[in-house]
Design a protein around this motif. Structure first.
Motif, PDB file in Angstrom:
ATOM      1  N   TYR A  76       0.831  -1.208   0.000  1.00  0.00           N
ATOM      2  CA  TYR A  76       0.000   0.000   0.000  1.00  0.00           C
ATOM      3  C   TYR A  76       0.867   1.261   0.000  1.00  0.00           C
ATOM      4  O   TYR A  76       0.585   2.218  -0.727  1.00  0.00           O
ATOM      5  CB  TYR A  76      -0.907  -0.026   1.229  1.00  0.00           C
ATOM      6  CG  TYR A  76      -1.660   1.254   1.485  1.00  0.00           C
ATOM      7  CD1 TYR A  76      -2.845   1.536   0.817  1.00  0.00           C
ATOM      8  CD2 TYR A  76      -1.184   2.186   2.400  1.00  0.00           C
ATOM      9  CE1 TYR A  76      -3.537   2.721   1.040  1.00  0.00           C
ATOM     10  CE2 TYR A  76      -1.863   3.367   2.645  1.00  0.00           C
ATOM     11  CZ  TYR A  76      -3.040   3.633   1.966  1.00  0.00           C
ATOM     12  OH  TYR A  76      -3.705   4.802   2.185  1.00  0.00           O
ATOM     13  N   ASN A  77       1.930   1.248   0.798  1.00  0.00           N
ATOM     14  CA  ASN A  77       2.805   2.419   0.874  1.00  0.00           C
ATOM     15  C   ASN A  77       3.427   2.748  -0.483  1.00  0.00           C
ATOM     16  O   ASN A  77       3.588   3.925  -0.835  1.00  0.00           O
ATOM     17  CB  ASN A  77       3.906   2.187   1.910  1.00  0.00           C
ATOM     18  CG  ASN A  77       3.376   2.199   3.335  1.00  0.00           C
ATOM     19  OD1 ASN A  77       2.288   2.714   3.594  1.00  0.00           O
ATOM     20  ND2 ASN A  77       4.132   1.627   4.260  1.00  0.00           N
ATOM     21  N   VAL A  78       3.789   1.724  -1.241  1.00  0.00           N
ATOM     22  CA  VAL A  78       4.356   1.955  -2.583  1.00  0.00           C
ATOM     23  C   VAL A  78       3.307   2.593  -3.494  1.00  0.00           C
ATOM     24  O   VAL A  78       3.599   3.546  -4.228  1.00  0.00           O
ATOM     25  CB  VAL A  78       4.869   0.639  -3.200  1.00  0.00           C
ATOM     26  CG1 VAL A  78       5.313   0.864  -4.648  1.00  0.00           C
ATOM     27  CG2 VAL A  78       6.019   0.077  -2.376  1.00  0.00           C
ATOM     28  N   VAL A  80       0.726   4.433  -2.657  1.00  0.00           N
ATOM     29  CA  VAL A  80       0.497   5.819  -2.247  1.00  0.00           C
ATOM     30  C   VAL A  80       1.649   6.712  -2.707  1.00  0.00           C
ATOM     31  O   VAL A  80       1.441   7.820  -3.204  1.00  0.00           O
ATOM     32  CB  VAL A  80       0.315   5.909  -0.717  1.00  0.00           C
ATOM     33  CG1 VAL A  80       0.283   7.364  -0.255  1.00  0.00           C
ATOM     34  CG2 VAL A  80      -0.965   5.196  -0.299  1.00  0.00           C
ATOM     35  N   HIS A  81       2.870   6.214  -2.563  1.00  0.00           N
ATOM     36  CA  HIS A  81       4.041   6.980  -2.986  1.00  0.00           C
ATOM     37  C   HIS A  81       4.014   7.254  -4.488  1.00  0.00           C
ATOM     38  O   HIS A  81       4.411   8.338  -4.943  1.00  0.00           O
ATOM     39  CB  HIS A  81       5.318   6.227  -2.617  1.00  0.00           C
ATOM     40  CG  HIS A  81       6.576   6.909  -3.058  1.00  0.00           C
ATOM     41  ND1 HIS A  81       7.043   8.077  -2.490  1.00  0.00           N
ATOM     42  CD2 HIS A  81       7.462   6.593  -4.048  1.00  0.00           C
ATOM     43  CE1 HIS A  81       8.163   8.453  -3.108  1.00  0.00           C
ATOM     44  NE2 HIS A  81       8.437   7.564  -4.045  1.00  0.00           N
ATOM     45  N   LYS A  82       3.540   6.281  -5.253  1.00  0.00           N
ATOM     46  CA  LYS A  82       3.473   6.431  -6.712  1.00  0.00           C
ATOM     47  C   LYS A  82       2.248   7.247  -7.151  1.00  0.00           C
ATOM     48  O   LYS A  82       2.081   7.535  -8.333  1.00  0.00           O
ATOM     49  CB  LYS A  82       3.424   5.056  -7.385  1.00  0.00           C
ATOM     50  CG  LYS A  82       4.678   4.229  -7.193  1.00  0.00           C
ATOM     51  CD  LYS A  82       5.857   4.791  -7.954  1.00  0.00           C
ATOM     52  CE  LYS A  82       7.058   3.867  -7.878  1.00  0.00           C
ATOM     53  NZ  LYS A  82       8.224   4.397  -8.629  1.00  0.00           N
ATOM     54  N   GLU A  83       1.365   7.581  -6.191  1.00  0.00           N
ATOM     55  CA  GLU A  83       0.152   8.367  -6.468  1.00  0.00           C
ATOM     56  C   GLU A  83      -0.707   7.703  -7.549  1.00  0.00           C
ATOM     57  O   GLU A  83      -1.151   8.344  -8.503  1.00  0.00           O
ATOM     58  CB  GLU A  83       0.511   9.804  -6.878  1.00  0.00           C
ATOM     59  CG  GLU A  83       1.244  10.572  -5.799  1.00  0.00           C
ATOM     60  CD  GLU A  83       1.519  12.006  -6.204  1.00  0.00           C
ATOM     61  OE1 GLU A  83       1.512  12.309  -7.412  1.00  0.00           O
ATOM     62  OE2 GLU A  83       1.742  12.832  -5.302  1.00  0.00           O
ATOM     63  N   GLY A 110       7.284  -4.954  -0.400  1.00  0.00           N
ATOM     64  CA  GLY A 110       7.393  -3.610  -0.965  1.00  0.00           C
ATOM     65  C   GLY A 110       8.228  -3.598  -2.236  1.00  0.00           C
ATOM     66  O   GLY A 110       7.874  -2.951  -3.224  1.00  0.00           O
ATOM     67  N   SER A 114       7.395  -2.419  -6.048  1.00  0.00           N
ATOM     68  CA  SER A 114       8.248  -1.362  -6.624  1.00  0.00           C
ATOM     69  C   SER A 114       8.849  -1.803  -7.950  1.00  0.00           C
ATOM     70  O   SER A 114       8.890  -1.037  -8.915  1.00  0.00           O
ATOM     71  CB  SER A 114       9.368  -0.989  -5.645  1.00  0.00           C
ATOM     72  OG  SER A 114       8.862  -0.338  -4.512  1.00  0.00           O
TER      73      SER A 114
END
Length: 203
Positions: A76-78, A80-83, A110, A114
């Motif tokens: 999920y964090n990836v 969000v980071h990639k929008e 992750g 990525s």
């Protein structure tokens, strides 16, 4: 925000465990569920199929038996980071016989997503809106031609004492289009305001 043009995937191996990371463009939970069913059928011997769904109004995530927070959260964090939006991220894990620990799992899940992004093509998500107008019958053809110039789509039409047309167009073009339409029809155009004219998302 961005969304995927097509699916993308990558595979990594850490201490003999294989992690197959995949990204899929989806528009609903039902579509995501069907994709997950197909993935599980393709990988009957996998020990975990972890996933994250980011879809407007209908998102979710699942560690699928991995320790809480070690699989879906880093995926999920990836995202969000990639929008990125309207996406299903899936990591299929084949057990290699060596425990990775919480930190190792977090990094592996992750990284799998990525690396999948390295093969992905993204396009901006265009914010759309809906507008309704009333006009005289004689003005409908000219109004529709103008709408075509702005790539606006007529999604509804009603005919009574006047013509009512309901459009979907880019939010960034809405103000300019309305001004052009009022000028074209010499002020005889009427803007209507139905309940649901807020922004929506699309390509």
């Amino acid at each position: 925000m961005y969304q995927l043009v097509a699916s993308a995937c990558a595979e990594i191996e850490i201490k003999k465990s294989r992690f197959l990371g995949s990204l899929y463009p989806v528009s609903s939970r039902a579509e995501a569920r069907a994709t997950l069913t197909a993935i599980r059928a393709q990988h009957p011997n996998a020990v975990h199929v972890c996933w994250v769904l980011l879809c407007e109004g209908d998102s979710g995530l699942d560690d699928d038996g991995e320790p809480s927070g070690t699989a879906a959260k880093p995926m999920y964090n990836v995202l969000v980071h990639k929008e990125v939006a309207n996406v299903l991220a899936v990591v299929v894990r084949y057990w290699g016989g060596i425990k990775l620990g919480a930190g190792g799992l977090t990094r592996a899940y992750g990284q799998a997503i990525s690396d999948a992004f390295k093969a992905a093509q993204l396009v901006p998500v265009e914010v759309l809106c809906e507008r309704s107008f009333a006009m005289q019958f004689a003005d409908e053809s000219a109004f529709r031609r103008l709408a075509e110039q702005y790539a606006a789509t007529v999604i509804g039409a009603a005919y009574g004492d006047s013509v009512h047309l309901h459009l979907r167009l880019k939010l960034s073009d809405a103000e300019e289009f309305e001004l052009a339409a009022f000028n074209l029809l010499r002020g005889s155009l009427q803007r209507l305001d139905p309940e649901h004219q807020g922004p929506v998302h699309g390509v």
